[in-house]
Design a protein around this motif. Structure first.
Motif, short mmCIF file in Angstrom:
data_model
loop_
_atom_site.label_atom_id
_atom_site.label_comp_id
_atom_site.label_asym_id
_atom_site.label_seq_id
_atom_site.Cartn_x
_atom_site.Cartn_y
_atom_site.Cartn_z
N LEU A 21 -27.60 -5.79 -4.69
CA LEU A 21 -27.82 -4.95 -3.52
C LEU A 21 -28.48 -3.62 -3.86
O LEU A 21 -28.87 -2.87 -2.96
CB LEU A 21 -26.50 -4.68 -2.79
CG LEU A 21 -25.81 -5.90 -2.16
CD1 LEU A 21 -24.47 -5.50 -1.55
CD2 LEU A 21 -26.70 -6.53 -1.09
N LYS A 22 -28.62 -3.33 -5.15
CA LYS A 22 -29.14 -2.02 -5.55
C LYS A 22 -30.58 -1.82 -5.12
O LYS A 22 -31.02 -0.69 -4.92
CB LYS A 22 -28.99 -1.85 -7.05
CG LYS A 22 -27.53 -1.69 -7.49
CD LYS A 22 -27.40 -1.49 -9.00
CE LYS A 22 -25.93 -1.30 -9.39
NZ LYS A 22 -25.77 -1.14 -10.86
N GLU A 23 -31.34 -2.88 -4.99
CA GLU A 23 -32.74 -2.75 -4.59
C GLU A 23 -32.88 -2.17 -3.18
O GLU A 23 -33.96 -1.69 -2.80
CB GLU A 23 -33.44 -4.10 -4.65
CG GLU A 23 -32.92 -5.12 -3.66
CD GLU A 23 -33.72 -6.42 -3.67
OE1 GLU A 23 -34.85 -6.40 -3.18
OE2 GLU A 23 -33.19 -7.43 -4.20
N HIS A 24 -31.80 -2.19 -2.41
CA HIS A 24 -31.85 -1.69 -1.04
C HIS A 24 -31.46 -0.21 -0.96
O HIS A 24 -31.33 0.33 0.15
CB HIS A 24 -30.95 -2.52 -0.14
CG HIS A 24 -31.28 -3.98 -0.14
ND1 HIS A 24 -32.47 -4.47 0.35
CD2 HIS A 24 -30.58 -5.05 -0.59
CE1 HIS A 24 -32.48 -5.79 0.21
NE2 HIS A 24 -31.35 -6.16 -0.36
N GLY A 25 -31.28 0.44 -2.10
CA GLY A 25 -31.00 1.86 -2.13
C GLY A 25 -29.73 2.23 -1.40
O GLY A 25 -28.69 1.56 -1.54
N ALA A 30 -24.13 -0.46 3.62
CA ALA A 30 -24.17 -1.03 4.97
C ALA A 30 -24.36 -2.54 4.92
O ALA A 30 -23.74 -3.29 5.69
CB ALA A 30 -25.30 -0.38 5.77
N LEU A 31 -25.18 -3.01 4.00
CA LEU A 31 -25.42 -4.44 3.88
C LEU A 31 -24.18 -5.16 3.36
O LEU A 31 -23.85 -6.27 3.81
CB LEU A 31 -26.60 -4.70 2.95
CG LEU A 31 -27.97 -4.31 3.52
CD1 LEU A 31 -29.03 -4.36 2.42
CD2 LEU A 31 -28.36 -5.23 4.67
N TYR A 32 -23.49 -4.55 2.40
CA TYR A 32 -22.27 -5.16 1.87
C TYR A 32 -21.20 -5.25 2.96
O TYR A 32 -20.53 -6.27 3.11
CB TYR A 32 -21.77 -4.34 0.69
CG TYR A 32 -20.59 -4.93 -0.05
CD1 TYR A 32 -20.42 -6.31 -0.17
CD2 TYR A 32 -19.63 -4.11 -0.63
CE1 TYR A 32 -19.34 -6.85 -0.86
CE2 TYR A 32 -18.55 -4.63 -1.33
CZ TYR A 32 -18.40 -6.00 -1.43
OH TYR A 32 -17.33 -6.53 -2.11
N ALA A 33 -21.06 -4.18 3.75
CA ALA A 33 -20.09 -4.20 4.85
C ALA A 33 -20.45 -5.27 5.87
O ALA A 33 -19.56 -5.98 6.39
CB ALA A 33 -20.03 -2.83 5.52
N LEU A 34 -21.73 -5.39 6.17
CA LEU A 34 -22.18 -6.43 7.11
C LEU A 34 -21.87 -7.81 6.56
O LEU A 34 -21.42 -8.70 7.32
CB LEU A 34 -23.67 -6.27 7.36
CG LEU A 34 -24.33 -7.32 8.27
CD1 LEU A 34 -23.69 -7.32 9.65
CD2 LEU A 34 -25.83 -7.05 8.39
N LEU A 45 -30.39 -12.63 1.99
CA LEU A 45 -31.28 -13.62 2.61
C LEU A 45 -31.87 -13.12 3.92
O LEU A 45 -32.97 -13.52 4.31
CB LEU A 45 -30.53 -14.93 2.83
CG LEU A 45 -30.01 -15.64 1.57
CD1 LEU A 45 -29.20 -16.87 1.95
CD2 LEU A 45 -31.16 -16.01 0.65
N ILE A 46 -31.13 -12.25 4.62
CA ILE A 46 -31.62 -11.76 5.91
C ILE A 46 -32.01 -10.28 5.86
O ILE A 46 -32.56 -9.76 6.83
CB ILE A 46 -30.57 -11.96 7.02
CG1 ILE A 46 -29.28 -11.19 6.69
CG2 ILE A 46 -30.27 -13.44 7.22
CD1 ILE A 46 -28.27 -11.19 7.83
N ALA A 47 -31.74 -9.62 4.74
CA ALA A 47 -31.99 -8.18 4.64
C ALA A 47 -33.41 -7.77 5.04
O ALA A 47 -33.58 -6.80 5.80
CB ALA A 47 -31.66 -7.68 3.23
N PRO A 48 -34.45 -8.47 4.58
CA PRO A 48 -35.81 -8.04 4.95
C PRO A 48 -36.06 -8.06 6.46
O PRO A 48 -36.90 -7.29 6.95
CB PRO A 48 -36.71 -9.07 4.24
CG PRO A 48 -35.89 -9.58 3.11
CD PRO A 48 -34.48 -9.62 3.65
N ASP A 49 -35.35 -8.91 7.18
CA ASP A 49 -35.58 -9.05 8.62
C ASP A 49 -34.74 -8.09 9.46
O ASP A 49 -35.06 -7.89 10.64
CB ASP A 49 -35.28 -10.48 9.07
CG ASP A 49 -36.20 -11.50 8.40
OD1 ASP A 49 -37.38 -11.18 8.22
OD2 ASP A 49 -35.71 -12.59 8.06
N ILE A 50 -33.69 -7.52 8.89
CA ILE A 50 -32.78 -6.70 9.70
C ILE A 50 -32.82 -5.23 9.34
O ILE A 50 -32.31 -4.40 10.10
CB ILE A 50 -31.33 -7.22 9.59
CG1 ILE A 50 -30.78 -7.03 8.18
CG2 ILE A 50 -31.24 -8.67 10.03
CD1 ILE A 50 -29.31 -7.42 8.03
#
Length: 330
Positions: A21-25, A30-34, A45-50
């Motif tokens: 997840l580090k690439e998302h700064g 927020a992504l981990y909580a989601l 898998l969905i990070a680029p779209d959301i």
């Protein structure tokens, strides 16, 4: 709990191990909580779209439309590199109100092109009646404060009003709140312990039937009031009260004549028969205290329970708890 450093948080410690997840700064939290809350196999898998974060993001950092789960996540994120004992900046929480305006009210053509597709997708899902829950989060890595909670509650009330006006046939649950270290730790701990509530709860001496099975488990069967269920829901909230339940409260929709709407109708208009119409509530607890009735070892009076998570009856509890005003005894 009281926090003196970021590493006091089990969630934060676990997040540091998520190299993927580090690439998302600063959006990694927020992504981990989601991923945890949405029970996603891999949020990458969905990070680029959301992910919508950027200079023209309308204060929306993540916008996830989950038609399968019938829910939308709108997340405004703040992450401090250092521990902030005073909590997150309330001004950041207030910015969530603008995100709400962008999602619901702004002319679509005026929405920045970079996030216009996500906003259009969310509006379309709402219009189609495909959404039953809207999660609006101000997510941060600080202790939670009342100063940050108040604007989120106000935002939630505004969103409820807009949804009722724009989509009158739908009854969409709105969860608008701050998600700080306190909530993040509860979310993380829920993966390891199904019961998040640990308080001792008085039950006002409920008579019932006690059963024990080879020291592996014991149970107590009794009848409780709808008022008691509503108080549990209001005191602890859905995420904590239903932490061990694979399905939380799904809402009710009169247009579809859903069973949850009929539960509410029965509780309001035919409470005397609610007991025979309903199939009951099953809950897990850490422990319970009861007094045996002399001469009847299987009969007793329940004095208190320690901890609780409702595993069967979320729809009943949620339906009763969303009735306005004082609930009749059922």
């Amino acid at each position: 709990m009281e926090y003196t450093a970021l590493n006091d948080s089990p969630y934060w410690v676990a997040l540091q191990q998520r190299d993927d997840l580090k690439e998302h700064g600063n959006l990694n939290s927020a992504l981990y909580a989601l991923e945890l809350h949405g029970e996603l196999d891999d949020v990458n898998l969905i990070a680029p779209d959301i992910i919508t974060e950027g200079g023209d993001d309308e204060n929306i950092d993540i916008l996830y439309v989950d038609r399968d789960g019938k829910r939308i996540y709108l997340i405004q994120s703040f992450q401090s590199p250092l521990f902030r004992s005073q909590g997150a900046k309330p001004t950041k929480a207030q910015e969530t109100a603008y995100a709400e305006t962008a999602l619901f009210s702004a002319d679509l053509a005026s929405i920045p092109a970079r996030i216009r597709t996500q906003v259009a997708e969310a509006r379309e899902a709402l219009k189609d009646g495909a959404i039953e829950r809207l999660n609006i989060w101000f997510l941060h890595n600080c202790p939670e404060t009342d100063e940050c909670e108040r604007p989120l509650k106000a935002t939630g009330m505004s969103v409820i009003s807009k949804l009722k006006n724009d989509y009158p046939g739908n009854n969409i649950i709105v969860d608008s709140r701050q998600i700080g270290l306190n909530s993040l730790d509860e979310l993380y701990n829920s993966q390891h312990s199904p019961i998040l509530i640990s308080d001792v709860i008085k039950t006002n001496e409920l008579p019932g039937f006690f059963e024990k099975n080879n020291d592996e488990w014991q149970s107590f069967s009794t009848s409780i009031s709808g008022e008691f269920l509503k108080e549990l829901y209001e005191n602890y909230g859905e995420d904590r009260l239903f932490s061990a339940n694979v399905r939380s409260y799904m809402g009710s929709n009169k247009r579809d004549l859903s069973i949850n709407d009929r539960i509410k109708e029965t509780a309001q208009n035919d409470s005397g028969n609610f007991f025979v119409y309903n199939n009951g509530v099953t809950a897990l607890v850490h422990d319970f205290s009861f007094s045996v009735i002399p001469g009847h070892p299987s009969l007793g009076v329940l004095d208190s329970i320690t901890g609780i998570s409702i595993v069967n009856g979320a729809q009943t509890t949620g339906s009763i708890s969303h009735i306005k005003g004082k609930t009749k005894k059922t």
